[in-house]
Design an enzyme around this catalytic site. Structure first.
Site, PDB file in Angstrom:
ATOM      1  N   HIS A 199       4.831  -0.016  -2.732  1.00  0.00           N
ATOM      2  CA  HIS A 199       4.167  -0.734  -1.643  1.00  0.00           C
ATOM      3  C   HIS A 199       3.454   0.286  -0.767  1.00  0.00           C
ATOM      4  O   HIS A 199       4.019   1.332  -0.421  1.00  0.00           O
ATOM      5  CB  HIS A 199       5.213  -1.509  -0.837  1.00  0.00           C
ATOM      6  CG  HIS A 199       4.694  -2.063   0.447  1.00  0.00           C
ATOM      7  ND1 HIS A 199       3.516  -2.769   0.517  1.00  0.00           N
ATOM      8  CD2 HIS A 199       5.183  -2.016   1.714  1.00  0.00           C
ATOM      9  CE1 HIS A 199       3.303  -3.126   1.768  1.00  0.00           C
ATOM     10  NE2 HIS A 199       4.293  -2.678   2.521  1.00  0.00           N
ATOM     11  N   ASN A 223      -2.113  -1.150   5.033  1.00  0.00           N
ATOM     12  CA  ASN A 223      -1.026  -1.973   4.491  1.00  0.00           C
ATOM     13  C   ASN A 223      -1.538  -3.403   4.316  1.00  0.00           C
ATOM     14  O   ASN A 223      -1.805  -4.092   5.290  1.00  0.00           O
ATOM     15  CB  ASN A 223       0.159  -1.929   5.463  1.00  0.00           C
ATOM     16  CG  ASN A 223       1.369  -2.702   4.949  1.00  0.00           C
ATOM     17  OD1 ASN A 223       1.281  -3.453   3.982  1.00  0.00           O
ATOM     18  ND2 ASN A 223       2.503  -2.509   5.612  1.00  0.00           N
ATOM     19  N   CYS A 270       6.088  -8.011   2.980  1.00  0.00           N
ATOM     20  CA  CYS A 270       5.593  -6.885   2.177  1.00  0.00           C
ATOM     21  C   CYS A 270       6.312  -6.762   0.833  1.00  0.00           C
ATOM     22  O   CYS A 270       5.821  -6.089  -0.076  1.00  0.00           O
ATOM     23  CB  CYS A 270       5.705  -5.585   2.956  1.00  0.00           C
ATOM     24  SG  CYS A 270       4.686  -5.572   4.440  1.00  0.00           S
TER      25      CYS A 270
HETATM   26  N1  ACO Z   1      -2.433   5.833  18.336  1.00  0.00           N
HETATM   27  C1  ACO Z   1      -1.988   6.771  19.210  1.00  0.00           C
HETATM   28  N2  ACO Z   1      -0.727   6.780  19.689  1.00  0.00           N
HETATM   29  C2  ACO Z   1       0.096   5.808  19.247  1.00  0.00           C
HETATM   30  C3  ACO Z   1      -0.304   4.806  18.338  1.00  0.00           C
HETATM   31  C4  ACO Z   1      -1.633   4.854  17.890  1.00  0.00           C
HETATM   32  N3  ACO Z   1      -2.129   3.958  17.016  1.00  0.00           N
HETATM   33  N4  ACO Z   1       0.745   3.989  18.088  1.00  0.00           N
HETATM   34  C5  ACO Z   1       1.768   4.463  18.823  1.00  0.00           C
HETATM   35  N5  ACO Z   1       1.384   5.544  19.516  1.00  0.00           N
HETATM   36  C6  ACO Z   1       2.162   6.363  20.434  1.00  0.00           C
HETATM   37  C7  ACO Z   1       3.348   5.637  21.011  1.00  0.00           C
HETATM   38  O1  ACO Z   1       2.955   4.830  22.096  1.00  0.00           O
HETATM   39  C8  ACO Z   1       4.222   6.787  21.426  1.00  0.00           C
HETATM   40  O2  ACO Z   1       3.761   7.278  22.637  1.00  0.00           O
HETATM   41  P1  ACO Z   1       4.793   7.763  23.782  1.00  0.00           P
HETATM   42  O3  ACO Z   1       5.512   8.916  23.148  1.00  0.00           O
HETATM   43  O4  ACO Z   1       3.868   8.139  24.899  1.00  0.00           O
HETATM   44  O5  ACO Z   1       5.673   6.595  24.043  1.00  0.00           O
HETATM   45  C9  ACO Z   1       3.953   7.853  20.374  1.00  0.00           C
HETATM   46  O6  ACO Z   1       2.707   7.470  19.747  1.00  0.00           O
HETATM   47  C10 ACO Z   1       5.019   7.934  19.305  1.00  0.00           C
HETATM   48  O7  ACO Z   1       5.318   6.607  18.899  1.00  0.00           O
HETATM   49  P2  ACO Z   1       6.324   6.324  17.749  1.00  0.00           P
HETATM   50  O8  ACO Z   1       6.400   4.847  17.500  1.00  0.00           O
HETATM   51  O9  ACO Z   1       7.582   7.054  17.984  1.00  0.00           O
HETATM   52  O10 ACO Z   1       5.543   7.030  16.541  1.00  0.00           O
HETATM   53  P3  ACO Z   1       6.051   7.304  15.088  1.00  0.00           P
HETATM   54  O11 ACO Z   1       5.914   8.708  14.765  1.00  0.00           O
HETATM   55  O12 ACO Z   1       7.363   6.627  14.818  1.00  0.00           O
HETATM   56  O13 ACO Z   1       4.936   6.538  14.231  1.00  0.00           O
HETATM   57  C11 ACO Z   1       4.632   4.478  13.064  1.00  0.00           C
HETATM   58  C12 ACO Z   1       4.736   5.151  14.407  1.00  0.00           C
HETATM   59  C13 ACO Z   1       3.428   5.059  12.319  1.00  0.00           C
HETATM   60  C14 ACO Z   1       4.427   2.995  13.263  1.00  0.00           C
HETATM   61  C15 ACO Z   1       5.922   4.760  12.254  1.00  0.00           C
HETATM   62  O14 ACO Z   1       7.056   4.410  13.011  1.00  0.00           O
HETATM   63  C16 ACO Z   1       5.955   4.015  10.973  1.00  0.00           C
HETATM   64  O15 ACO Z   1       5.219   4.308  10.066  1.00  0.00           O
HETATM   65  N6  ACO Z   1       6.869   3.040  10.814  1.00  0.00           N
HETATM   66  C17 ACO Z   1       6.896   2.203   9.649  1.00  0.00           C
HETATM   67  C18 ACO Z   1       6.096   1.013   9.983  1.00  0.00           C
HETATM   68  C19 ACO Z   1       5.434   0.375   8.809  1.00  0.00           C
HETATM   69  O16 ACO Z   1       4.950   0.987   7.896  1.00  0.00           O
HETATM   70  N7  ACO Z   1       5.386  -0.940   8.870  1.00  0.00           N
HETATM   71  C20 ACO Z   1       4.692  -1.701   7.912  1.00  0.00           C
HETATM   72  C21 ACO Z   1       5.386  -2.981   7.634  1.00  0.00           C
HETATM   73  S1  ACO Z   1       6.927  -2.689   6.890  1.00  0.00           S
HETATM   74  C22 ACO Z   1       6.617  -1.998   5.483  1.00  0.00           C
HETATM   75  O17 ACO Z   1       5.634  -2.342   4.899  1.00  0.00           O
HETATM   76  C23 ACO Z   1       7.539  -1.019   4.938  1.00  0.00           C
END
Ligand code: ACO
Length: 323
Positions: free
Chosen positions: A250, A280, A113
């Protein structure tokens, strides 16, 4: 001093749009969850016969047309991508062939990224060193082909697309008022290799593999590194956040963008956010956001742009550019 001027930008998104509701038909997810956690509403997915190089060429053609330059003028092509057409040769050479460019420097750059920030800084250094005078810097991805479509934690986050900029060399006085790229910053920290990776590759499994991510760790590091990179290029140019007209970050996640904007202390109206429309797109996201800013008619010559990116590796970087 010799500077790299951003002559033009171009973007391309494949025709097929997949909404959050479309994904919710096969995954245990919802439009509400995806929008609330990421700001994403839809993503574009490449057609089965559409390759990363095809997306790159479409974006590059738009940028070259806006720069009023023919492909014969290009002497450097860098394609930032983690989804090359083939393991080798470089997708940049496919782009070179499809655009009808003559011989020149062409290679791919892999910084996930952060790829566009890395490619822009690399092209800038080629131009400043006098080794190139007209560069195409392209971010192009078909991340849909790396996704595990049964994993709701990652499948909802990414999309396909490409963006390109044309850089040309121009002598400038050498001050912060110059046009072109004023400062760049790059960094990586391989201790975080495992937090965001593809579980395959030519030398490990002999397969393409699927994207795996520890989302919380990525989020935590992203905000700090993106803010630090932005501050570093401002310091290097002797400018302050109030001088910036547009933050073009980004486009991974609206919550990350908001958190970085807040830490930097920049007005929300100056932050370009396009993640809702294309999710993304990894290395393509900054030039796609820049393209959207340009086509909206809000970008004026002389505007100061701050771009920052972070991704797998972890690798991150930033660029400060006067349009
Ligand atoms: N739909 C519904 N529920 C979901 C989904 C989904 N698509 N994905 C995960 N969940 C659930 C999980 O299973 C979890 O359930 P549980 O509590 O029963 O175990 C719950 O939602 C919470 O999961 P978390 O991973 O803690 O959710 P969080 O609030 O952290 O959000 C996310 C997840 C959106 C991925 C966040 O961590 C994030 O944005 N991280 C950055 C990732 C990113 O942007 N990566 C891109 C590449 S790197 C970059 O470009 C910077």
């Amino acid at each position: 001093m010799r500077r790299s001027i951003l002559r033009a930008v171009g973007g391309y998104l494949p025709d097929r749009i997949v909404t959050n509701d479309d994904l919710a038909r096969t995954l245990d997810t919802s439009d509400d969850w995806i929008q609330e956690r990421t700001g994403i509403r839809r993503r574009h997915i490449a057609a089965p016969d559409e390759l990363t190089s095809d997306l790159a060429v479409a974006a590059a053609r738009r940028a070259l047309a806006r720069a009023d330059l023919g492909p014969d003028r290009v002497d450097l092509i860098i394609v930032a991508t983690s989804t090359p057409d083939h393991t080798f040769p470089a997708t940049a050479t496919a782009v070179q062939r499809k655009l009808g460019c003559g011989p020149g420097i062409a290679f791919d750059l892999q910084a996930v990224c952060a790829g566009f920030a890395y490619a822009l800084a690399t092209a800038d250094n080629f131009i400043k060193a006098g080794q190139a005078s007209t560069a195409l810097v392209i971010g192009a991805e078909t991340f849909s082909r790396l996704l595990d479509w049964t994993d709701r934690g990652t499948a909802v986050l990414f999309g396909d697309g490409a963006g390109a900029v044309v850089l040309t060399a121009l002598e400038q006085p050498g001050t912060a008022l110059d046009q072109g790229i004023l400062a760049t910053m790059l960094a990586a920290d391989g201790r975080h290799y495992a937090h965001l990776q593809v579980d395959g590759g030519p030398s490990s499994t002999g397969t393409v593999g699927h994207l795996r991510m520890n989302g919380r760790e990525v989020f935590r590091h992203a905000v700090g590194e993106l803010t630090g990179a932005a501050r570093a290029v401002l310091d290097a140019a002797g400018l302050a956040i109030d001088d910036v007209d547009w933050l073009v970050p980004h486009q991974a996640n609206k919550r990350i963008i908001d958190a970085v904007g807040k830490k930097l202390g920049i007005a929300e109206a100056k932050v370009v956010v396009t993640v809702a429309e294309h999710a993304n797109t990894s290395a393509a996201s900054i030039p796609l956001a820049l393209d959207r800013l340009y086509t909206s008619g809000r970008l004026d010559r002389g505007d100061l742009l701050l771009c920052n990116a972070m991704g797998g590796g972890f690798a991150w970087g930033a660029a400060l550019i006067r349009w």
